[in-house]
Write an enzyme that holds these catalytic residues in place. Structure first.
Site, PDB file in Angstrom:
ATOM      1  CB  ILE A   1      35.799 -27.245  10.806  1.00 13.98           C
ATOM      2  CG1 ILE A   1      35.854 -28.241  11.957  1.00 13.98           C
ATOM      3  CG2 ILE A   1      34.558 -26.348  10.934  1.00 13.98           C
ATOM      4  CD1 ILE A   1      35.919 -27.608  13.322  1.00 13.98           C
TER       5      ILE A   1
ATOM      6  CE  LYS B   1      34.841 -13.046  16.260  1.00 14.98           C
ATOM      7  NZ  LYS B   1      34.028 -13.806  15.304  1.00 14.98           N
ATOM      8  CG  ASN B   2      33.406 -16.455  17.838  1.00 14.06           C
ATOM      9  OD1 ASN B   2      33.104 -15.409  17.248  1.00 14.06           O
ATOM     10  ND2 ASN B   2      34.273 -17.319  17.352  1.00 14.06           N
TER      11      ASN B   2
ATOM     12  N   PRO C   1      26.658 -23.054   4.710  1.00  8.93           N
ATOM     13  CG  PRO C   1      26.096 -25.305   4.513  1.00  8.93           C
ATOM     14  CD  PRO C   1      27.274 -24.371   4.580  1.00  8.93           C
ATOM     15  CB  VAL C   2      21.859 -21.199   7.421  1.00  9.35           C
ATOM     16  CG1 VAL C   2      22.961 -20.170   7.646  1.00  9.35           C
ATOM     17  CG2 VAL C   2      20.945 -20.799   6.261  1.00  9.35           C
ATOM     18  CG  ASP C   3      22.273 -27.493   5.793  1.00  9.53           C
ATOM     19  OD1 ASP C   3      22.377 -28.733   5.832  1.00  9.53           O
ATOM     20  OD2 ASP C   3      23.208 -26.725   6.100  1.00  9.53           O
ATOM     21  CG  LEU C   4      23.162 -28.602   9.816  1.00  8.86           C
ATOM     22  CD1 LEU C   4      24.565 -28.713  10.392  1.00  8.86           C
ATOM     23  CD2 LEU C   4      22.456 -29.962   9.833  1.00  8.86           C
TER      24      LEU C   4
ATOM     25  NE  ARG D   1      28.790 -17.364   7.324  1.00  2.83           N
ATOM     26  CZ  ARG D   1      28.025 -17.617   6.268  1.00  2.83           C
ATOM     27  NH1 ARG D   1      28.128 -16.876   5.203  1.00  2.83           N
ATOM     28  NH2 ARG D   1      27.148 -18.586   6.305  1.00  2.83           N
TER      29      ARG D   1
ATOM     30  NE  ARG E   1      34.050  -9.285  10.456  1.00  4.67           N
ATOM     31  CZ  ARG E   1      33.031  -9.387   9.613  1.00  4.67           C
ATOM     32  NH1 ARG E   1      33.230  -9.158   8.342  1.00  4.67           N
ATOM     33  NH2 ARG E   1      31.828  -9.722  10.037  1.00  4.67           N
TER      34      ARG E   1
ATOM     35  CG  ASP F   1      37.547 -19.846  14.808  1.00  3.71           C
ATOM     36  OD1 ASP F   1      36.623 -19.575  15.580  1.00  3.71           O
ATOM     37  OD2 ASP F   1      37.382 -20.152  13.615  1.00  3.71           O
TER      38      ASP F   1
END
Ligand code: EPZ
Length: 422
Positions: A331, A22-23, A121-124, A91, A401, A309
């Site tokens: 993490i 999936k990933n 967050p998505v700052d990176l 996401r 999912r 995960d």
């Protein structure tokens, strides 16, 4: 609103095939935006997350066809604004940002909302896009990125407080494929899924070296072409079934795996007293529950470390393993939603500041439990397989999912489970 009814006490035996990852599939599907030509991607698992990504690509104007695990995508004419209604459901849809910006010079994506597994967050991602010369505006919950004259290669460091970012590395790597000049990503994520994406991009005609290490170099090219690609096996699905086999197995074989990708998971399961044997090719493994299982300490970390995960599933296994196990998730320190539900079944777990102290118990008893997220729901299925009595796991949509037909695979291994529509 399906639920899974699990009659505990049966043992798992036999063989199943592990699905495609999936990933790896999610960013690879998004990367098809980078070219107007046909991309044929094989072994895409039939799970709701890949279906969401296909819906997002169709909403952007892509022509998509799917037949069982093969997806053909053609992004001949593509829009640059991803619809909030679709993006908010997953996401990982953030990874259309890089390809849209590179292909169209503009991208509008909604800022992801909250997530039960922790702060995400998505700052990176934005730091990387800014380094490539994108202008970034935030308004009304949307991020608008523009680079009317195209992106320019740059050197950057994508390390965050808890280490590298997987989708952040993917997003910047995809954007940099069509940038002018050279991009260097330091502190890059080295997950096998990142390497699979880089291999896909290189077969589109990109020039990427160093993927799978902490330093990735991308030489920008003018355009990319179509290709066919087969996605790598899902190491987290494989790990989940390895933990299930260690808990209630009488000899389980998993085919279509990748031994190297499973190194850290295999070490943890062997260290807790169970047997894992791979065939010569390393694409099939046999798991046998050990006679004298023992508790182990675990600390999640970026690949090649122990994957976050697989933290919940291992917590369920260790909850029924003699001894004390200390499990730390560095993490996603808040990723312990499954523990409250396991305690409802009789587990002895104390959670505190990103850690769970698990004292193994002899048995669990069945109870109605609620899935909170994808991997937590897998942990509840494992516990229910061993528990005395019949467990009902609600909100099964969480497990759908990321696990392809998990109930059918469990039935193939002899479990007594049934999916019930509510
Ligand atoms: C990917 O998410 C996976 N998702 C997750 O799997 C997995 O848990 C995670 O990597 C870590 O391995 C997919 O591949 C679709 P990150 P991603 O950015 O990329 C912080 C599953 O169960 N961070 O590597 O979103 C973040 O808060 C899912 O299949 C920032 O600070 O995770 C976290 O602490 C769940 N700023 C850490 O980095 C950023 O801009 C790692 O997150 C981005 C991340």
């Amino acid at each position: 609103m399906d639920k899974l009814v699990v009659h505990g006490g049966s043992t798992l035996k036999g063989a199943i095939n592990i699905s495609g990852s999936k990933n790896a599939s999610l960013p690879i599907l998004a990367a098809a935006i980078l070219t107007g030509e046909d991309c044929i991607i094989r072994r895409v698992p039939d799970v709701s997350d890949t279906n969401y990504m296909i819906q997002i690509l169709s909403a952007l104007g892509a022509d998509v066809e799917r037949s069982s695990g093969t997806v053909r995508i053609t992004c001949a004419d593509i829009m640059d604004e991803a619809p909030y209604e679709l993006v908010r459901r997953m996401r990982a849809s953030i990874c259309v940002m890089g390809p849209l910006l590179a292909r169209k010079g503009r991208a509008v994506v909604s800022l992801p909302g909250g997530c039960v597994i922790g702060d995400r967050p998505v700052d990176l991602h934005l730091k990387g896009m800014k380094a490539l010369g994108a202008k970034i505006e935030m308004e009304g919950g949307n991020i608008t990125l523009t680079a009317p004259n195209g992106l320019k290669g740059a050197e950057m460091d994508l390390r965050g407080e808890s280490g590298p970012t997987v989708l952040g590395t993917d997003n910047v790597m995809m954007a940099a494929t069509l940038a002018e000049g050279t991009t260097i990503i330091n502190s890059a994520a080295a997950e096998p899924e990142v390497l699979d994406l880089a291999n896909f991009l290189n077969s589109l005609g990109a020039k990427i070296t160093g993927a799978g290490t902490r330093r990735i170099v991308i030489e920008g090219v003018k355009e990319l072409h179509g290709v066919e690609h087969t996605v790598i096996p899902d190491r987290i699905e494989a790990g989940t079934f390895m933990a299930a086999a260690a808990l209630v197995g009488e000899g389980v074989t998993l085919n279509r795996v990748n031994q190297e990708h499973l190194t850290a998971i295999t070490q943890a399961i062997v260290k807790s007293g169970h047997i894992v044997k791979f065939n010569e090719a390393g694409d099939s493994c046999f798991i046998q529950r050990g006679e004298n299982p023992i508790g182990v300490d675990l600390n999640t970390s970026p690949y090649p470390g122990y994957p976050t995960d697989m933290q919940a599933q291992m917590t369920a296994l260790l909850a029924l393993t003699p001894g004390i196990s200390v499990i730390k998730d560095s993490i996603f320190p808040q990723r312990f939603m499954h523990c409250a539900e396991l305690k409802r079944m009789g587990a002895d777990i104390k959670t505190d500041h990103g850690m769970a102290i698990v004292r193994g118990v002899k048995e669990l008893s069945a109870a109605p439990v609620m899935a909170s997220d994808l991997r937590a729901s897998a942990a509840l299925v494992l516990a229910a397989l061993k528990a005395k009595g019949t467990t009902e796991i609600s909100r099964l949509y969480h497990i759908d999912r990321g696990y392809e037909h998990i109930d059918e695979k469990l039935l193939m291994l002899g479990a007594n489970v049934e999916r019930v529509r509510v």
